[in-house]
Motif scaffolding. Structure first.
Motif, PDB file in Angstrom:
ATOM      1  N   GLN A  37      77.781 -95.974  34.781  1.00 24.43           N
ATOM      2  CA  GLN A  37      77.951 -96.733  33.543  1.00 24.43           C
ATOM      3  C   GLN A  37      77.571 -98.192  33.752  1.00 24.43           C
ATOM      4  OE1 GLN A  37      78.969 -95.414  30.395  1.00 24.43           O
ATOM      5  NE2 GLN A  37      78.140 -97.409  29.837  1.00 24.43           N
ATOM      6  N   ALA A  38      77.970 -98.743  34.906  1.00 23.53           N
ATOM      7  CA  ALA A  38      77.595-100.126  35.221  1.00 23.53           C
ATOM      8  C   ALA A  38      76.079-100.266  35.300  1.00 23.53           C
ATOM      9  CB  ALA A  38      78.244-100.561  36.538  1.00 23.53           C
ATOM     10  N   TYR A  39      75.417 -99.274  35.883  1.00 20.61           N
ATOM     11  CA  TYR A  39      73.948 -99.300  35.983  1.00 20.61           C
ATOM     12  C   TYR A  39      73.314 -99.288  34.596  1.00 20.61           C
ATOM     13  CZ  TYR A  39      69.211 -97.792  37.217  1.00 20.61           C
ATOM     14  OH  TYR A  39      67.843 -97.699  37.346  1.00 20.61           O
ATOM     15  N   LEU A  40      73.865 -98.496  33.683  1.00 18.88           N
ATOM     16  CA  LEU A  40      73.339 -98.447  32.322  1.00 18.88           C
ATOM     17  C   LEU A  40      73.520 -99.794  31.626  1.00 18.88           C
ATOM     18  CD1 LEU A  40      74.526 -94.903  31.177  1.00 18.88           C
ATOM     19  CD2 LEU A  40      72.208 -95.611  31.811  1.00 18.88           C
ATOM     20  N   TYR A  41      74.651-100.444  31.866  1.00 21.50           N
ATOM     21  CA  TYR A  41      74.854-101.779  31.301  1.00 21.50           C
ATOM     22  C   TYR A  41      73.817-102.755  31.863  1.00 21.50           C
ATOM     23  CZ  TYR A  41      79.300-100.911  28.882  1.00 21.50           C
ATOM     24  OH  TYR A  41      80.272-100.465  28.019  1.00 21.50           O
ATOM     25  N   ALA A  42      73.544-102.652  33.167  1.00 21.19           N
ATOM     26  CA  ALA A  42      72.544-103.525  33.787  1.00 21.19           C
ATOM     27  C   ALA A  42      71.158-103.283  33.195  1.00 21.19           C
ATOM     28  CB  ALA A  42      72.524-103.321  35.302  1.00 21.19           C
ATOM     29  N   LEU A  43      70.835-102.025  32.938  1.00 21.27           N
ATOM     30  CA  LEU A  43      69.563-101.711  32.286  1.00 21.27           C
ATOM     31  C   LEU A  43      69.514-102.304  30.886  1.00 21.27           C
ATOM     32  CD1 LEU A  43      68.938 -97.981  33.317  1.00 21.27           C
ATOM     33  CD2 LEU A  43      67.785-100.017  34.188  1.00 21.27           C
ATOM     34  N   GLU A 271      73.787-108.217  37.225  1.00 27.64           N
ATOM     35  CA  GLU A 271      74.925-107.562  37.866  1.00 27.64           C
ATOM     36  C   GLU A 271      75.880-107.098  36.782  1.00 27.64           C
ATOM     37  OE1 GLU A 271      78.614-108.723  40.832  1.00 27.64           O
ATOM     38  OE2 GLU A 271      76.593-109.469  41.325  1.00 27.64           O
ATOM     39  N   ALA A 272      76.358-105.868  36.897  1.00 29.44           N
ATOM     40  CA  ALA A 272      77.276-105.303  35.914  1.00 29.44           C
ATOM     41  C   ALA A 272      78.451-104.659  36.620  1.00 29.44           C
ATOM     42  CB  ALA A 272      76.556-104.276  35.044  1.00 29.44           C
ATOM     43  N   ARG A 273      79.618-104.763  35.995  1.00 33.91           N
ATOM     44  CA  ARG A 273      80.827-104.130  36.528  1.00 33.91           C
ATOM     45  C   ARG A 273      81.477-103.311  35.428  1.00 33.91           C
ATOM     46  NH1 ARG A 273      86.100-105.195  36.233  1.00 33.91           N
ATOM     47  NH2 ARG A 273      85.669-107.139  35.124  1.00 33.91           N
ATOM     48  N   PHE A 274      81.806-102.075  35.748  1.00 30.63           N
ATOM     49  CA  PHE A 274      82.515-101.212  34.809  1.00 30.63           C
ATOM     50  C   PHE A 274      83.587-100.463  35.592  1.00 30.63           C
ATOM     51  CE2 PHE A 274      83.291 -97.217  32.601  1.00 30.63           C
ATOM     52  CZ  PHE A 274      83.537 -97.661  31.309  1.00 30.63           C
TER      53      PHE A 274
END
Length: 303
Positions: A37-43, A271-274
């Motif tokens: 999910q964090a990767y999707l936010y980063a995308l 950078e994203a954090r979930f």
């Protein structure tokens, strides 16, 4: 009775172990889902960066450090976490792949790179090692260099690439560049898929100084001051400023280099954090003359 108690104890221990293992698997699965999910936010942040660059192209093709794309976006709170990102103009760095062109070693670009090495207190002859790494032959450069014979003696043995670099980190494979040298050089260089001019509106003072032998640190800082927030309106405006500071001879020397006031390649870092998932993303973006922005490659790091 004792046997029955022993069987119950063993069964209880096994049940406890199985429950603990199941909890670990559930937590592991949750961590994987959070990271995805964090990767999707980063995308999503990368997609927003592409949109910013497209809008910037509509406003003109002069790129400088006071534009929206150059602003560092503060952390943004999202449902379950946060994210942030930034764009950097890679045309404001020295492109290592400029060292070789279709005709062989690019003399002007090599001299420019050697000035950068000199200012960073690194051996200037190592520039020829990079040239030999890039070119397709096995003839060491007359001024020094290293081809396959140098690298085949190493453990493990390998060969020179004979092609363009895909990342500045490849310098660590090239003779003369250890980790200390790479860390000193890395903030100033890039490796782009084609030859590129240097954007004088986003380049640092040390890279502007490298445009000519007679440009000293004070002149480079004066050029930074002269471009101001809005940058130089044209290449001629920059050259005229060089002439004002140092005379026509230096202006003519700088005019022989490859410079520009617009950019086509950008680095997105996000950078994203979930939940418990945390991901860093680095993407190479190319902006075409039409304004369309394409992601050429990206790398992901899970923290």
């Amino acid at each position: 009775m004792i046997t029955a108690l022993l069987v119950v104890a063993i069964a209880a221990a096994m049940a406890t172990a199985m429950t603990r293992q199941q909890q670990l698997e559930i937590q592991r699965s949750a961590n994987i889902l959070n990271a995805e999910q964090a990767y999707l936010y980063a995308l999503g942040a990368e997609a927003f960066a592409r949109q910013v660059l497209r809008r910037d192209a509509e406003d003109g093709r002069i790129d400088h450090l006071d534009e929206d794309w150059a602003s560092l976006v503060p952390p943004t709170v999202i449902d379950g976490g946060d994210l942030f990102g930034r764009l950097e103009d890679l045309t404001g760095r020295f492109n290592l792949n400029n060292l070789v062109d279709d005709e062989g070693p690019a003399t002007v670009q090599i001299a420019q790179f050697q000035r950068l090495l000199r200012e960073l207190e690194l051996p200037i002859d190592t520039a020829w090692n990079v040239v030999d790494w890039l070119d397709g032959d096995q003839d060491p450069s007359p001024a020094g260099g290293a081809e396959d014979l140098e690298y085949l003696r190493r453990t493990p043995a390998y060969r020179s690439a004979g092609r363009l670099l895909t990342s500045p980190s490849e310098l660590l494979l090239i003779d003369g560049f250890d980790m200390a040298a790479y860390q000193r050089l890395e903030p100033h260089v890039t490796a782009l898929p084609s030859t590129t001019p240097l954007n004088v509106n986003t380049a640092s003072a040390i890279l502007l100084q490298g445009l000519a032998d007679l440009l000293d640190p004070d002149m480079a800082e004066q050029l930074i001051d002269a471009r101001g927030g809005d940058g130089f309106a044209s290449v001629d405006a920059f050259l005229d400023q060089v002439g004002t500071l140092a005379g026509d001879e230096l202006r003519d020397q700088v005019a022989e280099t490859s410079i520009t006031i617009g950019s086509n390649y950008f680095l997105f870092q996000g950078e994203a954090r979930f939940g418990r998932g945390r991901v860093q993303l680095a993407s190479l973006l190319q902006r075409a003359e039409s304004g369309a922005v394409t992601t050429l490659r990206r790398s992901r790091r899970q923290l």
